[in-house]
Motif scaffolding. Structure first.
Motif, PDB file in Angstrom:
ATOM      1  N   MET A 165       0.804  -1.216   0.000  1.00 54.31           N
ATOM      2  CA  MET A 165       0.000   0.000   0.000  1.00 54.31           C
ATOM      3  C   MET A 165       0.844   1.275   0.000  1.00 54.31           C
ATOM      4  O   MET A 165       0.300   2.376  -0.039  1.00 54.31           O
ATOM      5  N   PHE A 166       2.154   1.142   0.033  1.00 55.99           N
ATOM      6  CA  PHE A 166       3.037   2.305   0.049  1.00 55.99           C
ATOM      7  C   PHE A 166       3.006   3.016  -1.299  1.00 55.99           C
ATOM      8  O   PHE A 166       3.006   2.379  -2.352  1.00 55.99           O
ATOM      9  N   ILE A 167       2.985   4.357  -1.251  1.00 59.96           N
ATOM     10  CA  ILE A 167       3.019   5.163  -2.479  1.00 59.96           C
ATOM     11  C   ILE A 167       4.323   5.952  -2.495  1.00 59.96           C
ATOM     12  O   ILE A 167       4.492   6.905  -1.730  1.00 59.96           O
ATOM     13  N   PRO A 168       5.280   5.583  -3.343  1.00 55.06           N
ATOM     14  CA  PRO A 168       6.554   6.322  -3.397  1.00 55.06           C
ATOM     15  C   PRO A 168       6.319   7.753  -3.846  1.00 55.06           C
ATOM     16  O   PRO A 168       5.533   8.000  -4.768  1.00 55.06           O
ATOM     17  N   PRO A 169       6.958   8.734  -3.205  1.00 53.00           N
ATOM     18  CA  PRO A 169       6.754  10.142  -3.595  1.00 53.00           C
ATOM     19  C   PRO A 169       7.268  10.400  -5.009  1.00 53.00           C
ATOM     20  O   PRO A 169       8.313   9.893  -5.413  1.00 53.00           O
ATOM     21  N   ALA A 170       6.521  11.204  -5.738  1.00 52.56           N
ATOM     22  CA  ALA A 170       6.867  11.472  -7.136  1.00 52.56           C
ATOM     23  C   ALA A 170       8.236  12.117  -7.261  1.00 52.56           C
ATOM     24  O   ALA A 170       9.006  11.818  -8.176  1.00 52.56           O
TER      25      ALA A 170
ATOM     26  N   SER B 101      -3.226  -3.549   9.673  1.00 54.75           N
ATOM     27  CA  SER B 101      -4.422  -4.300   9.304  1.00 54.75           C
ATOM     28  C   SER B 101      -5.649  -3.411   9.191  1.00 54.75           C
ATOM     29  O   SER B 101      -6.542  -3.660   8.378  1.00 54.75           O
ATOM     30  N   SER B 102      -5.704  -2.340   9.996  1.00 51.49           N
ATOM     31  CA  SER B 102      -6.881  -1.476   9.997  1.00 51.49           C
ATOM     32  C   SER B 102      -6.765  -0.277   9.076  1.00 51.49           C
ATOM     33  O   SER B 102      -7.780   0.219   8.563  1.00 51.49           O
ATOM     34  N   SER B 103      -5.528   0.197   8.844  1.00 53.83           N
ATOM     35  CA  SER B 103      -5.389   1.432   8.070  1.00 53.83           C
ATOM     36  C   SER B 103      -4.305   1.384   6.999  1.00 53.83           C
ATOM     37  O   SER B 103      -4.015   2.405   6.376  1.00 53.83           O
ATOM     38  N   ASN B 104      -3.682   0.224   6.810  1.00 53.50           N
ATOM     39  CA  ASN B 104      -2.640   0.037   5.790  1.00 53.50           C
ATOM     40  C   ASN B 104      -1.341   0.771   6.093  1.00 53.50           C
ATOM     41  O   ASN B 104      -0.442   0.818   5.254  1.00 53.50           O
ATOM     42  N   SER B 105      -1.234   1.384   7.257  1.00 51.58           N
ATOM     43  CA  SER B 105      -0.037   2.143   7.604  1.00 51.58           C
ATOM     44  C   SER B 105       0.210   2.053   9.098  1.00 51.58           C
ATOM     45  O   SER B 105      -0.718   1.835   9.887  1.00 51.58           O
ATOM     46  N   ALA B 106       1.483   2.208   9.492  1.00 47.60           N
ATOM     47  CA  ALA B 106       1.832   2.214  10.912  1.00 47.60           C
ATOM     48  C   ALA B 106       2.653   3.451  11.265  1.00 47.60           C
ATOM     49  O   ALA B 106       3.300   3.491  12.300  1.00 47.60           O
ATOM     50  N   ILE B 107       2.628   4.466  10.414  1.00 52.18           N
ATOM     51  CA  ILE B 107       3.405   5.676  10.660  1.00 52.18           C
ATOM     52  C   ILE B 107       2.838   6.426  11.853  1.00 52.18           C
ATOM     53  O   ILE B 107       1.638   6.686  11.927  1.00 52.18           O
ATOM     54  N   VAL B 108       3.709   6.768  12.793  1.00 56.34           N
ATOM     55  CA  VAL B 108       3.267   7.491  14.000  1.00 56.34           C
ATOM     56  C   VAL B 108       3.909   8.863  14.107  1.00 56.34           C
ATOM     57  O   VAL B 108       3.484   9.681  14.921  1.00 56.34           O
TER      58      VAL B 108
END
Length: 426
Positions: A90-95, A339-346
């Motif tokens: 689900m990661f989107i690499p920055p343009a 699992s709930s939001s596709n990300s774990a960035i805090v």
């Protein structure tokens, strides 16, 4: 002093579409990823790296401050691997860092002890990485390994999966010190594991060694160096011990059950290290890192040149060229968050131009080749010599830095007191 499109739901492996990607020797394994490379070519500026954190360990070392969990067989590891794959997918690499055209040329499994994973679990992760990124075909693929956590069979499978570099946590060949560190292996385990690595075809192996351990003598340090050199790994990472609050070792020192490390003795060990490794043909390319010609760590060098590194997994840190972000440190919360939001960035921090220039300066100064002053001026629109004229003069007079043409470098003394130099840019 001296001081890395599942809609967010877990999909059972039985329902995922299998994918086979061949490289190396197909007869060794049906599922493989990257063409193995022996030597790391010259580091290409602004190429990205991929960091994958595997937190599981057989036991926790007494000095460790990393995000780790005790390894247990069962669903916990499977859930973690599944969450890691979702995060990658689900990661989107920055343009501005290359976007979908980004071609990372290094992958690094850190931990923890990644070698505790089963080959099939590693394969699942690598397939997801290859699906998401256009990985360079000569990628350096490193796995951290601890002695006594691998077998000849698993090492052969790791090689067949494209792992072409082993970062090997020896730490010391002194059994007494290994018990102090709660490493879970002895010196003979280290020797035998290195032998197995060679027999499995690993031609790029790095040793980690620690100097300045409580009670460690100069003679003991010399013996460590001599044994490591005699084994001839391609790379050596040699660190001075850092005591982190909250670790068992910190408490042992505070309560005087272990002696306080002597910084002057550690400095002497560092000087001995420089001389012995140079005499043995190892090139120092960073304050704590040495290699035979052609074997500098491509991945770790990205941190010192401020190239993008995208980190996945619990506690993983990333830098995309403009901002830093970090993941949840607790493994259970990491899995739940992904699992709930596709990300774990805090935590996310966008660096100002001043922060970027400061980090670029002191990280490049960690390298023996130093900071290219013309590159700095071109990138940030100001000359470092003008911006910090008085401070640089003071550091030069103190013998901590030197100018070599268009480069600013740490002196040998400056490597011992590098934090004093780096504080100028922080």
């Amino acid at each position: 002093m001296l001081t890395e499109k599942s809609c967010g739901k877990y999909i059972p492996q039985s329902r995922r579409v299998a994918k086979v990607i061949h490289f190396g020797k197909p007869e060794a394994s049906g599922l493989t990823l990257f063409v193995p490379c022996r030597r790391s070519p010259t580091i290409n500026s602004m190429t990205a790296g991929i960091y994958l954190h595997i937190p599981f360990c057989k036991s926790r070392c007494s000095y460790c401050d990393f995000a780790t969990d005790v390894y247990r067989t069962g669903d916990a590891v499977e859930r973690y691997v599944a969450a890691l794959c979702i995060e990658i997918e689900m990661f989107i690499p920055p343009a501005y860092a290359g976007g979908t055209d980004l071609k990372p040329d290094s992958i690094y499994f850190g931990g923890g002890t990644p070698s505790l994973l089963r080959p099939k679990q590693l394969e699942q992760i690598l397939i997801m990485v290859d699906d998401k990124f256009a990985i360079s075909p000569d990628a350096e693929v490193t796995m951290e390994m601890n002695p006594a956590t691998v077998t000849p069979a698993t090492l052969n499978e790791f090689r067949a999966l494209g792992i072409n570099r082993a970062s090997f946590g020896v730490q010391t060949f002194d059994d007494r010190a290994l018990k102090l560190l709660a490493r879970g292996h002895d010196a003979n385990d280290a020797r035998q594991t290195f032998k197995m690595l060679r027999e499995a075809g690993f031609e790029n192996v790095s040793f980690d060694l620690i100097a300045g351990l409580p009670g460690q003598t100069i003679d003991a340090w010399r013996q460590n160096l001599d044994e490591a050199i005699s084994m001839r790994p391609e790379h050596l990472s040699l660190y001075l011990l850092e005591i982190h609050e909250g670790t068992p070792l910190a408490e042992q020192i505070r309560s005087r059950r272990q002696p306080t490390p002597d910084p002057e003795l550690a400095a002497e060990m560092y000087e001995i290290m420089l001389d012995r490794l140079a005499a043995a043909g190892y090139e120092q390319y960073e304050i704590s890192n040495f290699s035979l010609p052609g074997f500098a760590s491509r991945h770790n060098s990205k941190y010192w040149t401020l190239d993008p590194v995208f980190g996945f997994g619990v506690s993983a840190h990333s830098f995309d060229g403009r901002q830093r972000y970090s993941n949840e440190r607790d493994t259970a919360r990491y899995v739940e968050s992904v699992s709930s939001s596709n990300s774990a960035i805090v935590d996310t921090e966008r660096l100002s131009e001043k922060q970027l220039s400061g980090e670029f300066a002191f990280l490049n100064l960690r390298l023996v080749k130093g900071l290219n002053l013309r590159t700095y001026a071109s990138r940030f629109g100001v000359e470092l010599e003008t911006e910090f004229a008085g401070e640089l003069l003071h550091l030069s007079e103190a013998g901590l830095i030197l100018f070599d043409g268009d480069r600013l470098k740490l002196s040998r003394k400056g490597m011992l007191f590098s934090n004093e130099v780096f504080s100028l840019f922080v």
